[in-house]
Design an enzyme around this catalytic site. Structure first.
Site, mmCIF file in Angstrom:
data_model
loop_
_atom_site.group_PDB
_atom_site.id
_atom_site.type_symbol
_atom_site.label_atom_id
_atom_site.label_comp_id
_atom_site.label_asym_id
_atom_site.label_seq_id
_atom_site.Cartn_x
_atom_site.Cartn_y
_atom_site.Cartn_z
ATOM 1 N N GLY A 1 -8.599 7.438 -9.408
ATOM 2 C CA GLY A 1 -8.854 6.185 -8.693
ATOM 3 C C GLY A 1 -9.802 6.363 -7.518
ATOM 4 O O GLY A 1 -10.531 7.353 -7.408
ATOM 5 N N THR B 1 0.860 -1.180 0.000
ATOM 6 C CA THR B 1 0.000 0.000 0.000
ATOM 7 C C THR B 1 0.902 1.237 0.000
ATOM 8 O O THR B 1 2.125 1.111 -0.047
ATOM 9 C CB THR B 1 -0.909 0.026 1.247
ATOM 10 O OG1 THR B 1 -0.124 0.329 2.408
ATOM 11 C CG2 THR B 1 -1.600 -1.325 1.441
ATOM 12 N N CYS B 2 0.290 2.424 0.108
ATOM 13 C CA CYS B 2 1.110 3.637 0.103
ATOM 14 C C CYS B 2 1.978 3.743 1.352
ATOM 15 O O CYS B 2 2.956 4.493 1.358
ATOM 16 C CB CYS B 2 0.231 4.877 -0.019
ATOM 17 S SG CYS B 2 -1.012 5.054 1.272
ATOM 18 N N ASN B 3 1.643 2.982 2.392
ATOM 19 C CA ASN B 3 2.400 3.092 3.639
ATOM 20 C C ASN B 3 3.129 1.829 4.050
ATOM 21 O O ASN B 3 3.776 1.801 5.101
ATOM 22 C CB ASN B 3 1.470 3.523 4.782
ATOM 23 C CG ASN B 3 1.172 4.998 4.728
ATOM 24 O OD1 ASN B 3 2.033 5.797 4.402
ATOM 25 N ND2 ASN B 3 -0.065 5.368 5.023
ATOM 26 N N ARG B 4 3.056 0.784 3.248
ATOM 27 C CA ARG B 4 3.751 -0.440 3.631
ATOM 28 C C ARG B 4 4.010 -1.335 2.420
ATOM 29 O O ARG B 4 3.244 -1.362 1.455
ATOM 30 C CB ARG B 4 2.953 -1.219 4.678
ATOM 31 C CG ARG B 4 1.671 -1.867 4.175
ATOM 32 C CD ARG B 4 0.901 -2.541 5.299
ATOM 33 N NE ARG B 4 0.390 -1.558 6.237
ATOM 34 C CZ ARG B 4 0.828 -1.425 7.491
ATOM 35 N NH1 ARG B 4 1.748 -2.236 7.964
ATOM 36 N NH2 ARG B 4 0.322 -0.500 8.281
ATOM 37 N N GLN C 1 -7.701 -3.523 0.975
ATOM 38 C CA GLN C 1 -6.371 -3.750 0.410
ATOM 39 C C GLN C 1 -5.845 -5.134 0.770
ATOM 40 O O GLN C 1 -5.201 -5.799 -0.036
ATOM 41 C CB GLN C 1 -5.414 -2.658 0.893
ATOM 42 C CG GLN C 1 -5.733 -1.287 0.312
ATOM 43 C CD GLN C 1 -5.003 -0.159 1.010
ATOM 44 O OE1 GLN C 1 -4.666 -0.245 2.189
ATOM 45 N NE2 GLN C 1 -4.750 0.927 0.284
#
Length: 337
Positions: free
Chosen positions: A191, A49-52, A121
């Site tokens: 998106g 994801t955007c953070n992991r 996600q």
């Protein structure tokens, strides 16, 4: 078998480092094939994801490969990294790894505490992984973790209130301009995040412009739904000086808005608010000036409100629930010790 987790997230690495190892769909396909062809894992699920970026792996005990080193070397070579990635990677095994996964599903480990997007996600990552491996044992563990995450959310205030990227964008605009009415807002991207932002802004008299990074027809659809207008990315340069807010949320691997593009706005009398929700960055980082304010994903950590404070008060209770649930969880067939 042993459950192994190795990865990188917002707690261990800043945005610019996470952006260097952020995985796109076509890259994930190559990574699965690498590990399968090398016969390095029994089962594997990649969560990006955007953070992991995380690798959940089941390996046979007797093989006992140094999986952290394998992942480290692969990522370093795959992304041609010129820094020591080992400084940012974490490595967890068995119940500690499972506890981490439950923290992720419950929203405890999210940058935006209690956020709900991570649930979808994780489900998408599970579905994607089944294209390459059966993942029967890992699927079992992931489903158990999702159940624990949902139970934790339902029985605490960890997900209290409506906090989303859309609501944060609204609060940032209010912080900068006091009001939203008549604000001219550019949304770069088409998106889910772009759609959520537009939906959150529906109750306000804002003027929206949707800019497509790739598919103009998607921007046109959003414009029709939310009564805005659609433009192509090439038009962005000319639009900057006529708008108040630019929110960017694409999956582009490259910078979309550079410092020199923003600098043209420097002498403009009006204020400009830049909100970059992408990883890697869409907007090149600049220092806040008298009339330009810039937020990126890492800045959102410090942007709290009463709802987040309420969620923080539930942290200990949520952690205790997860701890108790894992202790009583029947971990067969994966046998995570």
């Amino acid at each position: 078998m042993e459950l192994i987790l190795t990865g990188i997230n917002h707690k261990t690495a800043p945005l610019d480092i996470r952006g260097r190892v952020s995985l796109k769909k076509n890259q994930i396909d190559k990574i699965y094939k690498f590990f399968i062809n090398k016969d390095l894992v029994e089962e594997l699920i990649i969560l990006s994801t955007c953070n992991r970026t995380e690798f959940y792996i089941l390996i046979k005990k007797y093989l006992n490969p140094d999986i952290k080193k394998i992942v480290y070397n692969f990522l370093k070579q795959f992304f041609d990294l010129n820094f020591d990635l080992d400084n940012y990677l974490y490595f967890k095994k068995n119940k500690i790894a499972l506890e981490h996964l439950c923290n992720v599903t419950s929203g405890i480990d999210s940058q935006l505490l209690g956020e709900r997007e991570i649930l979808d996600q994780i489900k998408e990552a599970l579905i994607e992984s089944k294209k390459y491996l059966k993942n029967e044992d890992l699927e079992y563990l992931f489903k158990q973790a999702l159940e624990i995450g949902n139970y934790t959310r339902f029985n605490t205030d960890i997900a209290f209130g409506d906090i989303s990227f859309g609501s944060i964008v609204i609060e940032l605009i209010k912080k900068e301009f006091k009001i939203l009415d008549n604000k001219k807002i550019i949304v770069i991207g088409t998106g889910k995040i772009a759609n959520d932002i537009a939906k959150s802004l529906q109750g306000y008299k804002t003027k929206l412009i949707f800019i497509a990074n790739k598919h103009f027809w998607k921007a046109d659809i959003l414009a029709r739904i939310y009564k805005g207008s659609a433009r192509r990315l090439e038009e962005l340069d000319n639009l900057i000086k006529y708008n108040d807010v630019i929110v960017s949320c694409t999956s582009s691997p490259h910078i979309i808005l550079k410092r020199e593009d923003i600098a043209k706005f420097k002498n403009n009398y009006n204020k400009l608010l830049l909100i970059d929700l992408a990883c890697p960055r869409d907007i090149e980082k600049i220092k806040t000036t008298k009339n330009i304010t810039h937020y990126d994903l890492d800045d959102l950590v410090n942007f709290t409100n009463a709802i987040l404070e309420t969620r923080k008060n539930s942290l200990n209770k949520a952690k205790k629930i997860i701890e108790d649930k894992i202790c009583t969880l029947e971990l067969e067939p994966a046998q995570v010790y």
